[in-house]
Design a protein around this motif. Structure first.
Motif, mmCIF file in Angstrom:
data_model
loop_
_atom_site.group_PDB
_atom_site.id
_atom_site.type_symbol
_atom_site.label_atom_id
_atom_site.label_comp_id
_atom_site.label_asym_id
_atom_site.label_seq_id
_atom_site.Cartn_x
_atom_site.Cartn_y
_atom_site.Cartn_z
ATOM 1 N N LEU A 119 0.829 -1.208 0.000
ATOM 2 C CA LEU A 119 0.000 0.000 0.000
ATOM 3 C C LEU A 119 0.866 1.261 0.000
ATOM 4 O O LEU A 119 0.591 2.217 -0.743
ATOM 5 C CB LEU A 119 -0.919 -0.005 1.223
ATOM 6 C CG LEU A 119 -1.829 1.213 1.393
ATOM 7 C CD1 LEU A 119 -2.760 1.356 0.203
ATOM 8 C CD2 LEU A 119 -2.627 1.113 2.689
ATOM 9 N N VAL A 120 1.923 1.274 0.815
ATOM 10 C CA VAL A 120 2.831 2.430 0.870
ATOM 11 C C VAL A 120 3.475 2.659 -0.487
ATOM 12 O O VAL A 120 3.562 3.789 -0.981
ATOM 13 C CB VAL A 120 3.898 2.221 1.965
ATOM 14 C CG1 VAL A 120 4.993 3.287 1.851
ATOM 15 C CG2 VAL A 120 3.264 2.258 3.349
ATOM 16 N N MET A 121 3.925 1.564 -1.110
ATOM 17 C CA MET A 121 4.584 1.698 -2.409
ATOM 18 C C MET A 121 3.589 2.095 -3.495
ATOM 19 O O MET A 121 3.942 2.813 -4.433
ATOM 20 C CB MET A 121 5.288 0.392 -2.772
ATOM 21 C CG MET A 121 6.454 0.041 -1.860
ATOM 22 S SD MET A 121 7.678 1.374 -1.687
ATOM 23 C CE MET A 121 8.376 1.418 -3.345
ATOM 24 N N LEU A 122 2.337 1.668 -3.375
ATOM 25 C CA LEU A 122 1.307 2.102 -4.328
ATOM 26 C C LEU A 122 1.084 3.603 -4.210
ATOM 27 O O LEU A 122 0.987 4.311 -5.228
ATOM 28 C CB LEU A 122 0.006 1.350 -4.074
ATOM 29 C CG LEU A 122 -1.228 1.826 -4.857
ATOM 30 C CD1 LEU A 122 -0.998 1.699 -6.354
ATOM 31 C CD2 LEU A 122 -2.475 1.041 -4.433
ATOM 32 N N CYS A 123 1.004 4.106 -2.985
ATOM 33 C CA CYS A 123 0.834 5.548 -2.770
ATOM 34 C C CYS A 123 2.030 6.321 -3.326
ATOM 35 O O CYS A 123 1.872 7.386 -3.953
ATOM 36 C CB CYS A 123 0.662 5.839 -1.286
ATOM 37 S SG CYS A 123 -0.865 5.201 -0.577
ATOM 38 N N ARG A 124 3.228 5.774 -3.119
ATOM 39 C CA ARG A 124 4.426 6.415 -3.656
ATOM 40 C C ARG A 124 4.401 6.410 -5.181
ATOM 41 O O ARG A 124 4.774 7.400 -5.822
ATOM 42 C CB ARG A 124 5.662 5.692 -3.133
ATOM 43 C CG ARG A 124 6.960 6.165 -3.763
ATOM 44 C CD ARG A 124 8.166 5.524 -3.120
ATOM 45 N NE ARG A 124 9.336 5.647 -3.961
ATOM 46 C CZ ARG A 124 10.563 5.297 -3.593
ATOM 47 N NH1 ARG A 124 10.776 4.807 -2.395
ATOM 48 N NH2 ARG A 124 11.583 5.438 -4.432
ATOM 49 N N TYR A 125 3.961 5.302 -5.758
ATOM 50 C CA TYR A 125 3.875 5.196 -7.217
ATOM 51 C C TYR A 125 2.881 6.228 -7.757
ATOM 52 O O TYR A 125 3.151 6.905 -8.748
ATOM 53 C CB TYR A 125 3.448 3.779 -7.606
ATOM 54 C CG TYR A 125 3.451 3.505 -9.090
ATOM 55 C CD1 TYR A 125 4.593 3.025 -9.723
ATOM 56 C CD2 TYR A 125 2.303 3.721 -9.863
ATOM 57 C CE1 TYR A 125 4.598 2.775 -11.088
ATOM 58 C CE2 TYR A 125 2.306 3.473 -11.229
ATOM 59 C CZ TYR A 125 3.463 3.002 -11.834
ATOM 60 O OH TYR A 125 3.470 2.766 -13.192
ATOM 61 N N HIS A 126 1.725 6.338 -7.097
ATOM 62 C CA HIS A 126 0.726 7.339 -7.499
ATOM 63 C C HIS A 126 1.324 8.739 -7.473
ATOM 64 O O HIS A 126 1.031 9.567 -8.351
ATOM 65 C CB HIS A 126 -0.474 7.290 -6.543
ATOM 66 C CG HIS A 126 -1.537 6.329 -6.950
ATOM 67 N ND1 HIS A 126 -2.141 6.350 -8.191
ATOM 68 C CD2 HIS A 126 -2.123 5.304 -6.277
ATOM 69 C CE1 HIS A 126 -3.039 5.396 -8.267
ATOM 70 N NE2 HIS A 126 -3.055 4.736 -7.119
ATOM 71 N N THR A 127 2.128 9.019 -6.473
ATOM 72 C CA THR A 127 2.687 10.357 -6.294
ATOM 73 C C THR A 127 3.773 10.681 -7.310
ATOM 74 O O THR A 127 3.840 11.799 -7.831
ATOM 75 C CB THR A 127 3.275 10.500 -4.871
ATOM 76 O OG1 THR A 127 2.249 10.226 -3.915
ATOM 77 C CG2 THR A 127 3.825 11.893 -4.645
ATOM 78 N N SER A 128 4.623 9.701 -7.614
ATOM 79 C CA SER A 128 5.809 9.979 -8.433
ATOM 80 C C SER A 128 5.634 9.694 -9.917
ATOM 81 O O SER A 128 6.390 10.230 -10.738
ATOM 82 C CB SER A 128 7.004 9.170 -7.899
ATOM 83 O OG SER A 128 6.728 7.786 -7.946
ATOM 84 N N VAL A 129 4.671 8.860 -10.272
ATOM 85 C CA VAL A 129 4.508 8.478 -11.684
ATOM 86 C C VAL A 129 3.220 9.085 -12.241
ATOM 87 O O VAL A 129 2.133 8.798 -11.726
ATOM 88 C CB VAL A 129 4.472 6.941 -11.834
ATOM 89 C CG1 VAL A 129 4.269 6.559 -13.300
ATOM 90 C CG2 VAL A 129 5.752 6.322 -11.296
ATOM 91 N N PRO A 130 3.315 9.918 -13.275
ATOM 92 C CA PRO A 130 2.107 10.478 -13.895
ATOM 93 C C PRO A 130 1.260 9.387 -14.544
ATOM 94 O O PRO A 130 1.779 8.364 -15.007
ATOM 95 C CB PRO A 130 2.667 11.437 -14.960
ATOM 96 C CG PRO A 130 4.067 11.725 -14.523
ATOM 97 C CD PRO A 130 4.548 10.480 -13.850
ATOM 98 N N ALA A 131 -0.029 9.614 -14.583
ATOM 99 C CA ALA A 131 -0.948 8.628 -15.157
ATOM 100 C C ALA A 131 -0.730 8.433 -16.650
ATOM 101 O O ALA A 131 -1.221 7.458 -17.228
ATOM 102 C CB ALA A 131 -2.395 9.052 -14.891
ATOM 103 N N SER A 132 0.003 9.341 -17.280
ATOM 104 C CA SER A 132 0.274 9.228 -18.714
ATOM 105 C C SER A 132 1.366 8.214 -19.038
ATOM 106 O O SER A 132 1.609 7.913 -20.211
ATOM 107 C CB SER A 132 0.677 10.594 -19.283
ATOM 108 O OG SER A 132 1.773 11.142 -18.562
ATOM 109 N N SER A 133 2.034 7.695 -18.019
ATOM 110 C CA SER A 133 3.061 6.686 -18.260
ATOM 111 C C SER A 133 2.424 5.438 -18.875
ATOM 112 O O SER A 133 1.362 4.996 -18.426
ATOM 113 C CB SER A 133 3.760 6.310 -16.956
ATOM 114 O OG SER A 133 4.678 5.254 -17.161
#
Length: 320
Positions: A119-133
């Motif tokens: 869950l922590v890494m998912l939140c980090r992924y949401h924060t650092s990776v734009p949805a356009s990736s």
């Protein structure tokens, strides 16, 4: 990834023994359970049991019969130790000291921590990776599938029932299949979306057939074991082959290589089947604990790779 396969192998082996382990075949255990249930699990005695049972135990599904089996298990273990014999298993499991309503407290906590790490890494992924990736939706879906699997692993180790066992098996299988799909999208699907879509439909069909057979026909542990070993090998070989091919061009791929190799090595912990230390910590719990940083590293790889693909796609767009 690979570690889920090893876990399924050991779970299948334990489940195959569940109908008759050495401990629960002992006459002293069977007689103890029979007398306990006659004395405590009917009529006024049962009402008395329910009135004094903690609310968290009843909410977790612990019954009078479960309590009888738990108490008689320790009576039998005590006799084995007194006579100098090795501790037996009961219903395919080592004896565990229950904590609150947790049947296997160390494994339940480790499963919860794996889920929390995801869950922590998912939140980090949401924060650092734009949805356009390009890999964004597939990676996010994989994170949610993993979270669901660790939730059911936690529930299963909290209270082993027919339902929680099946959900643990099925959700673990889903993680491996989604990992294969994730690899397919990364290696083939970005260039050929139609191939990835067809492959996804095939995997969903296989999962549906697998779950339907085990749920509606019969729960065949041997078949389940063979099926999960097969898909696990596909998962490991595909990821590792891609990593080796791209290790010089993409430095962050080394993280994925380390994850695959570590999970393969750590899965050997599952082969060290021994009675739990302090009746709490067994090889399975140690393995679960050891996978927490590995999952963090894999999500870190997904984050780095998604950002790399985003930069690559933006560079191509500018050239066009």
């Amino acid at each position: 990834m690979a570690g889920r396969t090893a876990r399924l192998v050991l779970l299948a082996g334990a489940a195959a023994l569940a109908s008759g382990s050495q401990g629960d075949r002992e006459p002293v255990y069977r007689d103890c359970v029979h007398r306990c249930e006659e004395r405590n699990c009917s009529g006024g005695a049962l009402r008395h049991f329910r009135s004094r049972q903690p609310i968290y135990m009843s909410l977790a599904g612990w019954t009078c019969q479960d309590d009888c089996k738990y108490e008689c298990m320790w009576v039998t273990v005590g006799l084995y130790l007194k006579e100098g014999h090795k501790v037996p298993q009961f219903h395919g499991k080592w004896p565990f000291s229950r904590f609150l309503f947790f049947q296997e407290p160390a494994s339940a906590m480790a499963s919860f921590l794996n889920g929390l790490a995801s869950l922590v890494m998912l939140c980090r992924y949401h924060t650092s990776v734009p949805a356009s990736s390009p890999m964004y939706p597939t990676c996010v879906a994989f994170a949610w599938v993993s979270l669901n699997a660790w939730f059911w692993s936690t529930v299963f180790h909290t209270k082993d029932t027919d339902l929680t066992e099946k959900m643990d098996y099925f959700c673990a299988s889903t993680v491996i299949l989604h990992s294969i799909y994730l690899c397919c999208v990364r290696t083939v699907g970005l260039q050929h979306p139609a191939v990835a879509s067809a492959f996804r439909a095939l995997l969903l069909l296989l999962l549906t057939a697998h779950v339907s057979y085990l749920s509606l026909v019969r729960f065949d542990y041997g078949y389940n074991l063979a099926a999960n070993v097969a898909i696990g090998l596909v998962n490991v070989v595909w990821w590792l082959a891609w990593c080796l091919r791209n290790r010089r061009r993409l430095p962050h791929v080394r993280k994925c290589m380390v994850v695959v190799l570590l999970l393969q090595g750590l899965s050997l912990l599952e082969l060290l089947d021994f009675p739990p230390f302090f009746w709490v910590l067994d090889a399975h719990a140690i393995w679960h604990i050891s996978t927490i940083p590995v999952h963090v590293l894999f999500f870190s790889f997904l984050e780095d790779d998604s950002l790399y693909l985003l930069k690559e796609s933006e560079a191509k767009f500018k050239l066009d």
